[in-house]
Motif scaffolding. Structure first.
Motif, PDB file in Angstrom:
ATOM      1  N   ASP A 289      15.268  11.979 -10.501  1.00  0.00           N
ATOM      2  CA  ASP A 289      14.421  12.031 -11.695  1.00  0.00           C
ATOM      3  C   ASP A 289      13.422  10.883 -11.647  1.00  0.00           C
ATOM      4  N   ASP A 290      12.524  10.847 -12.624  1.00  0.00           N
ATOM      5  CA  ASP A 290      11.459   9.848 -12.634  1.00  0.00           C
ATOM      6  C   ASP A 290      11.995   8.424 -12.768  1.00  0.00           C
ATOM      7  N   ALA A 291      13.018   8.249 -13.595  1.00  0.00           N
ATOM      8  CA  ALA A 291      13.568   6.907 -13.793  1.00  0.00           C
ATOM      9  C   ALA A 291      14.153   6.375 -12.489  1.00  0.00           C
ATOM     10  N   GLU A 292      14.875   7.222 -11.785  1.00  0.00           N
ATOM     11  CA  GLU A 292      15.464   6.808 -10.502  1.00  0.00           C
ATOM     12  C   GLU A 292      14.375   6.519  -9.487  1.00  0.00           C
ATOM     13  N   PHE A 293      13.286   7.295  -9.525  1.00  0.00           N
ATOM     14  CA  PHE A 293      12.186   7.059  -8.588  1.00  0.00           C
ATOM     15  C   PHE A 293      11.498   5.734  -8.889  1.00  0.00           C
ATOM     16  N   ASP A 294      11.327   5.408 -10.163  1.00  0.00           N
ATOM     17  CA  ASP A 294      10.728   4.124 -10.529  1.00  0.00           C
ATOM     18  C   ASP A 294      11.583   2.965 -10.024  1.00  0.00           C
ATOM     19  N   GLU A 295      12.890   3.095 -10.152  1.00  0.00           N
ATOM     20  CA  GLU A 295      13.795   2.066  -9.634  1.00  0.00           C
ATOM     21  C   GLU A 295      13.679   1.960  -8.120  1.00  0.00           C
ATOM     22  N   TYR A 296      13.559   3.112  -7.473  1.00  0.00           N
ATOM     23  CA  TYR A 296      13.411   3.132  -6.013  1.00  0.00           C
ATOM     24  C   TYR A 296      12.147   2.389  -5.591  1.00  0.00           C
ATOM     25  N   LEU A 297      11.031   2.678  -6.252  1.00  0.00           N
ATOM     26  CA  LEU A 297       9.772   2.021  -5.892  1.00  0.00           C
ATOM     27  C   LEU A 297       9.834   0.528  -6.175  1.00  0.00           C
ATOM     28  N   GLU A 298      10.518   0.149  -7.246  1.00  0.00           N
ATOM     29  CA  GLU A 298      10.663  -1.273  -7.551  1.00  0.00           C
ATOM     30  C   GLU A 298      11.414  -1.990  -6.433  1.00  0.00           C
ATOM     31  N   ARG A 299      12.470  -1.369  -5.941  1.00  0.00           N
ATOM     32  CA  ARG A 299      13.206  -1.961  -4.811  1.00  0.00           C
ATOM     33  C   ARG A 299      12.345  -1.987  -3.553  1.00  0.00           C
TER      34      ARG A 299
ATOM     35  N   ALA B  74       0.830  -1.205   0.000  1.00  0.00           N
ATOM     36  CA  ALA B  74       0.000   0.000   0.000  1.00  0.00           C
ATOM     37  C   ALA B  74       0.865   1.255   0.000  1.00  0.00           C
ATOM     38  N   ALA B  75       1.939   1.243   0.788  1.00  0.00           N
ATOM     39  CA  ALA B  75       2.828   2.407   0.855  1.00  0.00           C
ATOM     40  C   ALA B  75       3.463   2.684  -0.504  1.00  0.00           C
ATOM     41  N   VAL B  76       3.914   1.634  -1.181  1.00  0.00           N
ATOM     42  CA  VAL B  76       4.556   1.798  -2.484  1.00  0.00           C
ATOM     43  C   VAL B  76       3.558   2.332  -3.513  1.00  0.00           C
ATOM     44  N   ARG B  77       2.362   1.775  -3.532  1.00  0.00           N
ATOM     45  CA  ARG B  77       1.349   2.226  -4.496  1.00  0.00           C
ATOM     46  C   ARG B  77       0.932   3.668  -4.207  1.00  0.00           C
ATOM     47  N   TYR B  78       0.857   4.011  -2.948  1.00  0.00           N
ATOM     48  CA  TYR B  78       0.492   5.370  -2.572  1.00  0.00           C
ATOM     49  C   TYR B  78       1.555   6.363  -3.038  1.00  0.00           C
ATOM     50  N   MET B  79       2.822   6.027  -2.818  1.00  0.00           N
ATOM     51  CA  MET B  79       3.908   6.904  -3.250  1.00  0.00           C
ATOM     52  C   MET B  79       3.946   7.016  -4.772  1.00  0.00           C
ATOM     53  N   GLN B  80       3.613   5.926  -5.452  1.00  0.00           N
ATOM     54  CA  GLN B  80       3.550   5.967  -6.907  1.00  0.00           C
ATOM     55  C   GLN B  80       2.462   6.935  -7.367  1.00  0.00           C
ATOM     56  N   ALA B  81       1.300   6.867  -6.719  1.00  0.00           N
ATOM     57  CA  ALA B  81       0.188   7.739  -7.094  1.00  0.00           C
ATOM     58  C   ALA B  81       0.498   9.203  -6.789  1.00  0.00           C
ATOM     59  N   GLU B  82       1.253   9.455  -5.739  1.00  0.00           N
ATOM     60  CA  GLU B  82       1.613  10.812  -5.336  1.00  0.00           C
ATOM     61  C   GLU B  82       3.090  11.085  -5.635  1.00  0.00           C
ATOM     62  N   ARG B  83       3.561  10.576  -6.752  1.00  0.00           N
ATOM     63  CA  ARG B  83       4.988  10.624  -7.078  1.00  0.00           C
ATOM     64  C   ARG B  83       5.513  12.055  -7.180  1.00  0.00           C
ATOM     65  N   ASP B  84       4.704  12.980  -7.642  1.00  0.00           N
ATOM     66  CA  ASP B  84       5.185  14.347  -7.783  1.00  0.00           C
ATOM     67  C   ASP B  84       5.649  14.918  -6.465  1.00  0.00           C
ATOM     68  N   TRP B  85       5.034  14.478  -5.384  1.00  0.00           N
ATOM     69  CA  TRP B  85       5.454  14.996  -4.073  1.00  0.00           C
ATOM     70  C   TRP B  85       6.540  14.137  -3.442  1.00  0.00           C
ATOM     71  N   PHE B  86       6.451  12.823  -3.549  1.00  0.00           N
ATOM     72  CA  PHE B  86       7.411  11.952  -2.865  1.00  0.00           C
ATOM     73  C   PHE B  86       8.751  11.838  -3.594  1.00  0.00           C
ATOM     74  N   ARG B  87       8.758  11.978  -4.918  1.00  0.00           N
ATOM     75  CA  ARG B  87       9.996  11.733  -5.667  1.00  0.00           C
ATOM     76  C   ARG B  87      11.188  12.543  -5.171  1.00  0.00           C
ATOM     77  N   PRO B  88      11.060  13.869  -4.929  1.00  0.00           N
ATOM     78  CA  PRO B  88      12.254  14.626  -4.547  1.00  0.00           C
ATOM     79  C   PRO B  88      12.921  14.159  -3.255  1.00  0.00           C
ATOM     80  N   PHE B  89      12.206  13.418  -2.413  1.00  0.00           N
ATOM     81  CA  PHE B  89      12.819  12.937  -1.176  1.00  0.00           C
ATOM     82  C   PHE B  89      13.863  11.849  -1.422  1.00  0.00           C
ATOM     83  N   VAL B  90      13.708  11.108  -2.517  1.00  0.00           N
ATOM     84  CA  VAL B  90      14.531   9.908  -2.668  1.00  0.00           C
ATOM     85  C   VAL B  90      15.197   9.785  -4.029  1.00  0.00           C
ATOM     86  N   ALA B  91      14.853  10.617  -4.996  1.00  0.00           N
ATOM     87  CA  ALA B  91      15.374  10.422  -6.345  1.00  0.00           C
ATOM     88  C   ALA B  91      15.518  11.761  -7.046  1.00  0.00           C
TER      89      ALA B  91
END
Length: 461
Positions: free
Chosen positions: A286-296, A267-284
């Motif tokens: 760019d978008d590609a790096e964020f996708d890799e992060y969520l996959e891990r 649920a946490a991963v799917r939620y962050m994916q849906a709200e990626r515009d806000w969560f991405r800058p915390f951990v990545a």
């Protein structure tokens, strides 16, 4: 800003926090550096720009680019074409990690050393005694009797003896011509913001060091910690240190059992994916790096961190109180996430943190009243379905537009307040614990390894 007789300026409370990203409408985005996802990317809407390479500045040799060093200050162009004071904080080959001096490390960005967004320090930004140019951001003292405060403003027009400034968050009718030597003009952020130190992400640190908790079960500090919790009416509920400990601990707080950690993680991963515009800058970056992060992060055994805690707080609409050892009182709340939660939020989830990525649950006799009684996964699916049915929660209200703020739903306003609170944290949870204990990270790793890893074995999570 000049006003007509009997006319009052709009309420400056509509401005929002200094680090908020605004939209590309009436005002340019000037809060957080615009590499924040979802912010305008320098789209030309007829407003003044910060100037292209070579525009308004003397041509400078590129030799300095080959001599970049950690700690070097630069002028850096963000994606809204605003030149900002920044610093090189890491170098890896031709890539430089850039930290904007007046924004948290959430907004750090990687740029190639030959990026046109880099320029020598104070060659583009305004500095005391330097030239004023079209598109520069400034701090300007507002002399209106009801304001009399420093306001951020941008130069939108110029002539030989004066510059016209547009005040951030105010309508163009309040624009004002100021003499170039007016003492009301100061460098941007010098009076309206504070310096934000570079805070390396704990996640980055632990990639290069052995991960182990440094308050062990056999440690005298652990005995003092348990007694401190007991005085507060709480007890420790250890969970397995298998990389799932954060999600196990939250599962226990939500369902009364850590067995549903996979549901919580998903649920946490799917939620962050849906709200990626806000969560991405915390951990990545760019978008590609964020996708890799969520996959891990979706994998069993991948340890979670501050962003996942925020996501789970929003999913379950419960604050998260993070407790840690304290030498004076045994145990104290180190930090609380999502304090400004949505109305009707249940009791806080209480988690114990020891450093190195390991969490346990903290329980009390009153916990059962807050447990979900629905089938595990049902609540999460309902929240995610509701999330996808509404517009993404933007980072902050569009500055200077009170009608936008009034149009926000109570849910959006509460989530915005909660997220602004997380933005205000200058340190990760790991760094906050390190600072609390007064121990250097390398020393804590050494102590932890000497201690053998504690409950759950060596390593965190």
């Amino acid at each position: 800003m000049a006003t007509a007789a009997g006319e009052e300026p709009p309420d400056p409370a509509a401005d929002g926090a200094l680090i908020d990203v605004t939209d590309a409408g009436d005002d340019e985005g000037v809060g957080a550096p615009a590499h924040a996802a979802g912010s305008p990317s320098g789209a030309d809407d007829g407003k003044a720009k910060g100037g292209g390479e070579g525009e308004g500045a003397a041509a400078v040799s590129d030799a300095w680019r080959e001599r970049l060093f950690v700690g070097q200050k630069l002028d850096v162009l963000d994606e809204t074409d605003s030149w900002c004071e920044a610093e090189v904080v890491e170098l890896q080959g031709d890539l430089a990690l850039i930290h904007f001096l007046y924004w948290s490390s959430k907004w750090d960005v990687k740029l190639h050393r030959r990026s046109p967004r880099l320029a020598p320090y104070r060659s583009r930004v305004y500095w005391e005694g330097g030239p004023l140019r079209l598109g520069q951001w400034l701090d300007v003292f507002d002399t209106h009797p009801k304001q009399r405060t420093w306001v951020q403003a941008r130069i939108v027009d110029e002539r030989e003896d004066a510059v016209k400034v547009h005040f951030k968050g105010w309508k163009p009718k309040w624009d004002e011509w100021l003499p170039r030597d007016d003492p009301r003009i100061k460098p941007w952020c010098s009076h309206t913001a504070v310096l934000k130190p570079y805070r390396p992400k704990a996640r980055t640190y632990w990639r290069h060091h052995a991960r182990a908790r440094y308050v062990q079960n056999t440690d005298s500090r652990m005995h003092a910690y348990r007694r401190g919790l007991q005085r507060l009416g709480f007890a420790l509920k250890p969970v397995d240190g298998d990389g799932n400990c954060l999600f196990r601990s939250v599962s226990h707080q939500v369902y009364g059992s850590d067995a549903h950690h996979a549901v919580v993680r998903a649920a946490a991963v799917r939620y962050m994916q849906a709200e990626r515009d806000w969560f991405r800058p915390f951990v990545a970056s760019d978008d590609a790096e964020f996708d890799e992060y969520l996959e891990r992060m979706a994998r069993n055994g991948e340890w979670g961190d501050d962003p996942e805690i925020q996501a789970m707080c929003e999913i379950y609409n419960r604050p998260a109180a993070i407790f840690a050892y304290d030498a004076a009182v045994g145990a104290r709340c180190l930090r609380t996430f999502h304090e400004a939660g949505v109305a009707g939020a249940r009791a806080p989830m209480r988690l114990s943190y020891y450093g190195g990525g390991h969490y346990d649950a903290i329980v009390s006799d009153a916990d059962a009243a807050a447990y979900l009684t629905t089938r595990p996964g049902e609540h999460e699916e309902r929240v995610l379905a509701s999330l996808l049915a509404r517009p993404p929660v933007a980072r902050g209200v569009s500055e200077g537009k009170a009608d936008d703020a009034a149009g926000m739903t109570d849910l959006q306003a509460a989530l915005q307040a909660s997220r602004e609170q997380l933005d205000d944290f200058d340190q990760s949870l790991e760094a906050a614990l390190q600072a609390s204990l007064g121990t250097a990270p390398a020393d804590m790793v050494a102590d932890a390894m000497d201690g053998g890893g504690g409950a759950g074995g060596g390593g965190g999570g």
